[in-house]
Design a protein around this motif. Structure first.
Motif, PDB file in Angstrom:
ATOM      1  N   LEU A 126     -12.645  -5.063  -1.888  1.00 59.01           N
ATOM      2  CA  LEU A 126     -12.716  -4.692  -0.478  1.00 59.01           C
ATOM      3  C   LEU A 126     -11.610  -3.720  -0.076  1.00 59.01           C
ATOM      4  O   LEU A 126     -11.869  -2.701   0.578  1.00 59.01           O
ATOM      5  CB  LEU A 126     -12.650  -5.954   0.393  1.00 59.01           C
ATOM      6  N   ASP A 147     -21.957  -4.059   0.439  1.00 57.01           N
ATOM      7  CA  ASP A 147     -21.722  -5.293  -0.316  1.00 57.01           C
ATOM      8  C   ASP A 147     -22.242  -6.544   0.384  1.00 57.01           C
ATOM      9  O   ASP A 147     -22.031  -7.653  -0.114  1.00 57.01           O
ATOM     10  CB  ASP A 147     -20.241  -5.443  -0.661  1.00 57.01           C
ATOM     11  N   ASN A 164     -20.775 -13.228  -2.862  1.00 56.79           N
ATOM     12  CA  ASN A 164     -19.362 -13.581  -2.752  1.00 56.79           C
ATOM     13  C   ASN A 164     -18.512 -12.563  -1.994  1.00 56.79           C
ATOM     14  O   ASN A 164     -17.297 -12.717  -1.917  1.00 56.79           O
ATOM     15  CB  ASN A 164     -18.772 -13.792  -4.149  1.00 56.79           C
ATOM     16  N   SER A 165     -19.135 -11.529  -1.441  1.00 53.73           N
ATOM     17  CA  SER A 165     -18.365 -10.512  -0.717  1.00 53.73           C
ATOM     18  C   SER A 165     -17.962 -11.032   0.663  1.00 53.73           C
ATOM     19  O   SER A 165     -18.597 -11.920   1.227  1.00 53.73           O
ATOM     20  CB  SER A 165     -19.182  -9.233  -0.559  1.00 53.73           C
ATOM     21  N   ARG A 166     -16.908 -10.454   1.184  1.00 50.68           N
ATOM     22  CA  ARG A 166     -16.439 -10.886   2.503  1.00 50.68           C
ATOM     23  C   ARG A 166     -17.446 -10.540   3.590  1.00 50.68           C
ATOM     24  O   ARG A 166     -17.671 -11.331   4.497  1.00 50.68           O
ATOM     25  CB  ARG A 166     -15.081 -10.259   2.807  1.00 50.68           C
ATOM     26  N   ILE A 167     -18.060  -9.359   3.524  1.00 52.22           N
ATOM     27  CA  ILE A 167     -19.015  -8.979   4.564  1.00 52.22           C
ATOM     28  C   ILE A 167     -20.215  -9.918   4.547  1.00 52.22           C
ATOM     29  O   ILE A 167     -20.755 -10.258   5.590  1.00 52.22           O
ATOM     30  CB  ILE A 167     -19.456  -7.503   4.464  1.00 52.22           C
ATOM     31  N   ASN A 168     -20.608 -10.381   3.374  1.00 49.97           N
ATOM     32  CA  ASN A 168     -21.713 -11.331   3.291  1.00 49.97           C
ATOM     33  C   ASN A 168     -21.317 -12.641   3.960  1.00 49.97           C
ATOM     34  O   ASN A 168     -22.080 -13.201   4.749  1.00 49.97           O
ATOM     35  CB  ASN A 168     -22.118 -11.557   1.838  1.00 49.97           C
ATOM     36  N   LYS A 169     -20.115 -13.105   3.677  1.00 51.41           N
ATOM     37  CA  LYS A 169     -19.660 -14.367   4.264  1.00 51.41           C
ATOM     38  C   LYS A 169     -19.446 -14.231   5.764  1.00 51.41           C
ATOM     39  O   LYS A 169     -19.779 -15.130   6.536  1.00 51.41           O
ATOM     40  CB  LYS A 169     -18.399 -14.845   3.567  1.00 51.41           C
ATOM     41  N   TRP A 170     -18.896 -13.085   6.202  1.00 57.97           N
ATOM     42  CA  TRP A 170     -18.662 -12.865   7.634  1.00 57.97           C
ATOM     43  C   TRP A 170     -19.979 -12.790   8.405  1.00 57.97           C
ATOM     44  O   TRP A 170     -20.024 -13.157   9.567  1.00 57.97           O
ATOM     45  CB  TRP A 170     -17.903 -11.567   7.858  1.00 57.97           C
TER      46      TRP A 170
END
Length: 156
Positions: A3, A43, A48-54
């Protein structure tokens, strides 16, 4: 690329092109935020990416529909989104989206996994830089210092 690398490359691209955006008479902060958002958006197709989790449920749905570094890492997807932004908002903001997206795809294109720019065609662009490697950390540090120098030249 991690990231921080995507963000730093996007900032560098923004700093190198900001004067062109200012000619449109648009808000520089909005351009900058669009570039940053577009640089991390691809992403969302990685669980496991931050944008996916956010993004919560949206990210979980995207992972079910799209494979990582497939359509969401292609010129087709970024072009369609940029066209929509340019049509319904302002063409400079559509170009800012393309710039940020290209920053992301460029960064992924220098890794061995590479990117299929012309997805669904299987042709890929790839390079030697392994994600999380010492090489990536050195590149990240170099980008940081280049950005500092450019920022001081532009704003101070």
């Amino acid at each position: 690329m991690l990231l921080i690398g995507h963000i730093l490359i996007a900032i560098l691209f923004f700093l190198l092109t900001r004067s062109h955006f200012l000619q449109f008479g648009v808000n520089e902060v909005i351009v900058f935020l669009i570039v940053l958002f577009a640089a991390i958006l691809p992403d969302i197709d990685e669980r496991n990416s931050r944008i996916n989790k956010w993004s919560g449920a949206i990210g979980r749905i995207v992972v079910l529909i799209f494979k990582h570094r497939g359509l969401l890492h292609s010129l087709l997807f970024s072009g369609v989104i940029a066209l929509l932004i340019g049509t319904f908002w302002h063409q400079a903001y559509g170009l800012a989206f393309i710039l940020g997206y290209f920053a992301h795809v460029f960064a992924d294109g220098i890794t061995p996994m590479g990117v299929a720019l012309l997805y669904p065609l299987p042709w890929k662009v790839s390079g030697p830089l392994r994600v999380g490697s010492v090489g990536e950390k050195l590149l990240t540090a170099l980008l940081f210092f280049i950005i500092l120098i450019l920022t001081f030249q532009i704003y101070f």
